[in-house]
Scaffold this motif. Structure first.
Motif, mmCIF file in Angstrom:
data_model
loop_
_atom_site.group_PDB
_atom_site.id
_atom_site.type_symbol
_atom_site.label_atom_id
_atom_site.label_comp_id
_atom_site.label_asym_id
_atom_site.label_seq_id
_atom_site.Cartn_x
_atom_site.Cartn_y
_atom_site.Cartn_z
ATOM 1 N N GLY A 208 0.793 -1.219 0.000
ATOM 2 C CA GLY A 208 0.000 0.000 0.000
ATOM 3 C C GLY A 208 0.827 1.271 0.000
ATOM 4 N N ARG A 209 2.042 1.213 -0.573
ATOM 5 C CA ARG A 209 2.899 2.405 -0.596
ATOM 6 C C ARG A 209 2.226 3.569 -1.317
ATOM 7 N NH1 ARG A 209 6.212 -1.831 -2.126
ATOM 8 N NH2 ARG A 209 5.846 -1.272 -4.300
ATOM 9 N N THR A 210 1.688 3.293 -2.499
ATOM 10 C CA THR A 210 1.083 4.361 -3.297
ATOM 11 C C THR A 210 -0.143 4.935 -2.606
ATOM 12 O OG1 THR A 210 1.895 3.395 -5.358
ATOM 13 C CG2 THR A 210 0.037 4.913 -5.520
ATOM 14 N N THR A 211 -0.976 4.086 -2.017
ATOM 15 C CA THR A 211 -2.165 4.558 -1.300
ATOM 16 C C THR A 211 -1.788 5.489 -0.166
ATOM 17 O OG1 THR A 211 -3.404 2.547 -1.832
ATOM 18 C CG2 THR A 211 -4.159 3.829 0.055
ATOM 19 N N ILE A 212 -0.784 5.112 0.606
ATOM 20 C CA ILE A 212 -0.354 5.943 1.737
ATOM 21 C C ILE A 212 0.265 7.243 1.240
ATOM 22 C CG2 ILE A 212 1.139 6.062 3.763
ATOM 23 C CD1 ILE A 212 -1.216 4.102 3.989
ATOM 24 N N ALA A 213 1.158 7.153 0.252
ATOM 25 C CA ALA A 213 1.838 8.351 -0.252
ATOM 26 C C ALA A 213 0.841 9.341 -0.836
ATOM 27 C CB ALA A 213 2.883 7.958 -1.293
ATOM 28 N N LEU A 214 -0.057 8.849 -1.678
ATOM 29 C CA LEU A 214 -1.029 9.722 -2.342
ATOM 30 C C LEU A 214 -1.934 10.419 -1.352
ATOM 31 C CD1 LEU A 214 -2.690 10.806 -4.709
ATOM 32 C CD2 LEU A 214 -3.812 8.582 -4.869
ATOM 33 N N ASN A 215 -2.510 9.672 -0.440
ATOM 34 C CA ASN A 215 -3.472 10.273 0.480
ATOM 35 C C ASN A 215 -2.807 11.058 1.599
ATOM 36 O OD1 ASN A 215 -6.308 9.312 -0.389
ATOM 37 N ND2 ASN A 215 -5.058 7.468 -0.535
ATOM 38 N N LEU A 216 -1.589 10.692 1.983
ATOM 39 C CA LEU A 216 -0.858 11.515 2.941
ATOM 40 C C LEU A 216 -0.543 12.879 2.334
ATOM 41 C CD1 LEU A 216 0.641 11.887 5.632
ATOM 42 C CD2 LEU A 216 2.659 10.872 4.533
ATOM 43 N N ALA A 217 -0.090 12.888 1.080
ATOM 44 C CA ALA A 217 0.192 14.157 0.397
ATOM 45 C C ALA A 217 -1.071 15.002 0.284
ATOM 46 C CB ALA A 217 0.787 13.888 -0.983
ATOM 47 N N SER A 218 -2.192 14.345 -0.020
ATOM 48 C CA SER A 218 -3.459 15.071 -0.124
ATOM 49 C C SER A 218 -3.849 15.709 1.201
ATOM 50 C CB SER A 218 -4.552 14.108 -0.595
ATOM 51 O OG SER A 218 -5.832 14.716 -0.522
ATOM 52 N N GLU A 219 -3.686 14.968 2.283
ATOM 53 C CA GLU A 219 -4.057 15.504 3.592
ATOM 54 C C GLU A 219 -3.118 16.616 4.035
ATOM 55 O OE1 GLU A 219 -6.831 14.873 4.936
ATOM 56 O OE2 GLU A 219 -7.365 13.285 3.537
ATOM 57 N N LEU A 220 -1.839 16.498 3.719
ATOM 58 C CA LEU A 220 -0.908 17.582 4.038
ATOM 59 C C LEU A 220 -1.320 18.865 3.328
ATOM 60 C CD1 LEU A 220 2.491 15.654 3.867
ATOM 61 C CD2 LEU A 220 1.491 16.685 5.909
ATOM 62 N N ALA A 221 -1.684 18.740 2.054
ATOM 63 C CA ALA A 221 -2.118 19.917 1.298
ATOM 64 C C ALA A 221 -3.389 20.510 1.889
ATOM 65 C CB ALA A 221 -2.320 19.538 -0.163
ATOM 66 N N ARG A 222 -4.315 19.656 2.329
ATOM 67 C CA ARG A 222 -5.559 20.149 2.908
ATOM 68 C C ARG A 222 -5.358 20.795 4.271
ATOM 69 N NH1 ARG A 222 -10.599 18.441 1.071
ATOM 70 N NH2 ARG A 222 -10.477 17.513 -1.010
ATOM 71 N N LEU A 223 -4.234 20.527 4.893
ATOM 72 C CA LEU A 223 -3.889 21.191 6.155
ATOM 73 C C LEU A 223 -3.174 22.512 5.925
ATOM 74 C CD1 LEU A 223 -2.721 18.129 8.304
ATOM 75 C CD2 LEU A 223 -4.818 19.472 8.590
ATOM 76 N N GLY A 224 -3.162 22.960 4.673
ATOM 77 C CA GLY A 224 -2.542 24.240 4.357
ATOM 78 C C GLY A 224 -1.053 24.178 4.113
ATOM 79 N N GLN A 225 -0.515 22.969 3.896
ATOM 80 C CA GLN A 225 0.910 22.799 3.654
ATOM 81 C C GLN A 225 1.133 22.470 2.173
ATOM 82 O OE1 GLN A 225 2.914 23.368 6.273
ATOM 83 N NE2 GLN A 225 1.130 23.619 7.563
ATOM 84 N N PRO A 226 1.651 23.403 1.377
ATOM 85 C CA PRO A 226 1.914 23.098 -0.040
ATOM 86 C C PRO A 226 2.767 21.840 -0.154
ATOM 87 C CG PRO A 226 2.201 25.440 0.366
ATOM 88 C CD PRO A 226 2.012 24.793 1.711
ATOM 89 N N THR A 227 2.352 20.919 -0.981
ATOM 90 C CA THR A 227 2.975 19.593 -1.047
ATOM 91 C C THR A 227 3.208 19.183 -2.490
ATOM 92 O OG1 THR A 227 1.858 18.940 1.005
ATOM 93 C CG2 THR A 227 2.737 17.176 -0.365
ATOM 94 N N VAL A 228 4.333 18.518 -2.716
ATOM 95 C CA VAL A 228 4.628 17.913 -4.013
ATOM 96 C C VAL A 228 4.666 16.398 -3.831
ATOM 97 C CG1 VAL A 228 6.290 17.666 -5.898
ATOM 98 C CG2 VAL A 228 5.959 19.894 -4.833
#
Length: 468
Positions: A208-228
């Motif tokens: 589940g590497r991709t699932t964790i990476a994708l959704n972790l990045a999404s949540e970081l961005a939604r917390l107001g942290q610009p993410t790549v």
């Protein structure tokens, strides 16, 4: 101290430069190389300490410069007098010290002496500049300004249409035209504005590497942290498919190619990593596994380092294999398939090691953690995905924690519950969990993990926040 110097400079300037070196400095000319191949051969033989390289040397790239550094050869760039484009090209290749082709013997000697005294270089910059010798500015080797004016992804071009996703705004803005949730980073010092790199790794077996990476990045961005979000998996990268992006998008392959050639800067990287949702940029991976030679270590390291200035967080989806296949090739110049994963782990500030919550997945994780301890990387945070009692028995979290403590010395793993219905819904729609299943338990757990990484309280999740 006398130095052995090898030159690879264009014919127009080589004669005068070599004469100046021999007559006015303590350098000894080991060889005058007509091309890059000869230069690399001389470096490999151990005959040179310093290489003077012309900005227009054919085939010069980051891979060649990385090989010179491995041979303990320090590189000094040489540019035609007044040629700002050549100076910029040398900086973008990562060459720290550059001199004008018509520099005096005093300036060249000062440059050679400065290679041994990095602590004194800052005091010499004003003198060097006045004599035609320059070093990279505070913005790094790209010739770009520092943090001023680049608070995360603000001010960089967004995207209203990315791949196959339509109607995605380029970024949420308030009435004043600025992103309200983004932190104020313009006034901070240069070190504090560099983003944090998080590498998401896991052993073979699709934990589940991709699932964790994708959704972790999404949540970081939604917390107001610009993410790549970077897809660096050279075996089965699928970030583009998971987000319904077109496979033809250049992404990471184009970025590493530009970095290798010395043409990648921050605006170019921003164009290659467009926003797919407010605050979230994606650098898609290679569309075919056979293209892995394009992701060379030196170029990829530069891409990831530059990404620190593009966003507050950089989340990398890594491949599973940690084998240093360079040892099998017996050729240090040959590309390595696992170089992308090993480089990502080496430059990362944090590593998430993902394992599946079942007996086979846990066994693979324990062995993988042992292997991970042999490569250059930070100590990992273990994340157990798809935790369910049907696979490990009653009280699965307690059982898994006891097993990891006993066999791997891991006492505080993070647990992600099993919710195949929500994950399937997101995959079918080509969306993140926050978009497709905001009330899912998986999403709530990842939101809490993202908040912990950011150092902020975990917000409420679910559809109830829609009107907030």
């Amino acid at each position: 101290m006398s130095r052995s110097v090898v030159t690879a400079v264009s014919d127009r300037w080589e004669g005068a430069l070599v004469t100046t070196l021999e007559r006015g400095t303590d350098a000894q000319i080991a060889r005058r190389c007509p091309d890059l191949a000869d230069l690399l051969a001389v470096a490999g033989s151990g005959l040179a300490d310093v290489a003077l390289i012309s900005a227009d040397l054919r085939s010069l790239d980051r891979t060649a410069l990385d090989h010179l550094r491995e041979c303990a050869v320090t590189v000094v760039g040489v540019y035609p007098p007044g040629d700002e484009q050549a100076q910029r090209h040398l900086r973008q290749l990562g060459i720290d010290t550059i001199i004008s082709a018509d520099a005096s013997a005093e300036v060249i000697q000062e440059a050679l002496d400065g290679l041994d005294a990095p602590s004194a270089q800052s005091g010499l910059e004003s003198t060097w500049s006045s004599h035609g010798l320059e070093r990279s500015g505070p913005g790094g080797p790209d010739g770009l300004p520092g943090s001023d004016g680049l608070p995360g992804s603000d001010g960089l071009p967004g995207s209203d249409r990315v791949g196959g996703r339509e109607g995605v705004p380029g970024g949420a803005v308030d009435a004043s035209g600025s992103r309200p949730a983004a932190p104020d980073r313009a006034g901070a010092d240069a070190d504090s504005v560099l983003g944090t790199i998080i590498a998401v790794w896991g052993p073979a077996g699709a934990p589940g590497r991709t699932t964790i990476a994708l959704n972790l990045a999404s949540e970081l961005a939604r917390l107001g942290q610009p993410t790549v979000l970077v897809d660096a998996d050279t075996y089965g990268g699928c970030i583009a498919q998971a987000l319904s992006l077109l496979d033809e998008a250049p992404g990471l392959a184009a970025a590493t190619r530009a970095a290798d050639q010395g043409s990648l800067d921050l605006p170019a990287l921003a164009r290659l990593a467009p926003e797919v949702s407010p605050g979230l940029r994606v650098l898609t991976g290679i569309p075919k596994a056979e293209r892995w030679p394009e992701l060379r270590a030196a170029a990829l390291e530069h891409v990831l380092t530059l990404s620190r200035r593009l966003a507050r967080f950089v989340v990398i989806d890594c491949g599973f294999s940690l084998e240093d296949d360079e040892e099998l090739s017996y050729d240090t110049l040959a590309p390595r398939r696992n170089a992308a994963t090993l480089t990502s782990l080496a430059v990362a500030d944090q590593v998430l090691a993902v394992g599946a919550g079942d007996p086979i997945g846990l066994q693979r994780l324990v062995r993988g953690l042992q292997e991970l301890g042999t490569v250059a990387s930070p100590s990992p945070t273990v994340v157990i995905n798809r935790v369910r009692s049907s696979a490990v028995g009653p009280r699965p979290e307690s059982r898994i924690r006891d097993a990891l403590s006993r066999f791997a010395g891991i006492d505080d793993p993070r647990f992600i519950p099993d919710d195949p219905a929500s994950l399937d819904r997101a995959l079918l729609a080509g969306q993140t969990l926050a978009e497709a299943a905001p009330d899912s338990d998986v999403r709530k757990t990842l939101t809490a993990l993202a908040a912990q990484i950011c150092g902020v309280p975990a917000p409420l999740t679910g559809r109830r926040r829609k009107g907030a």
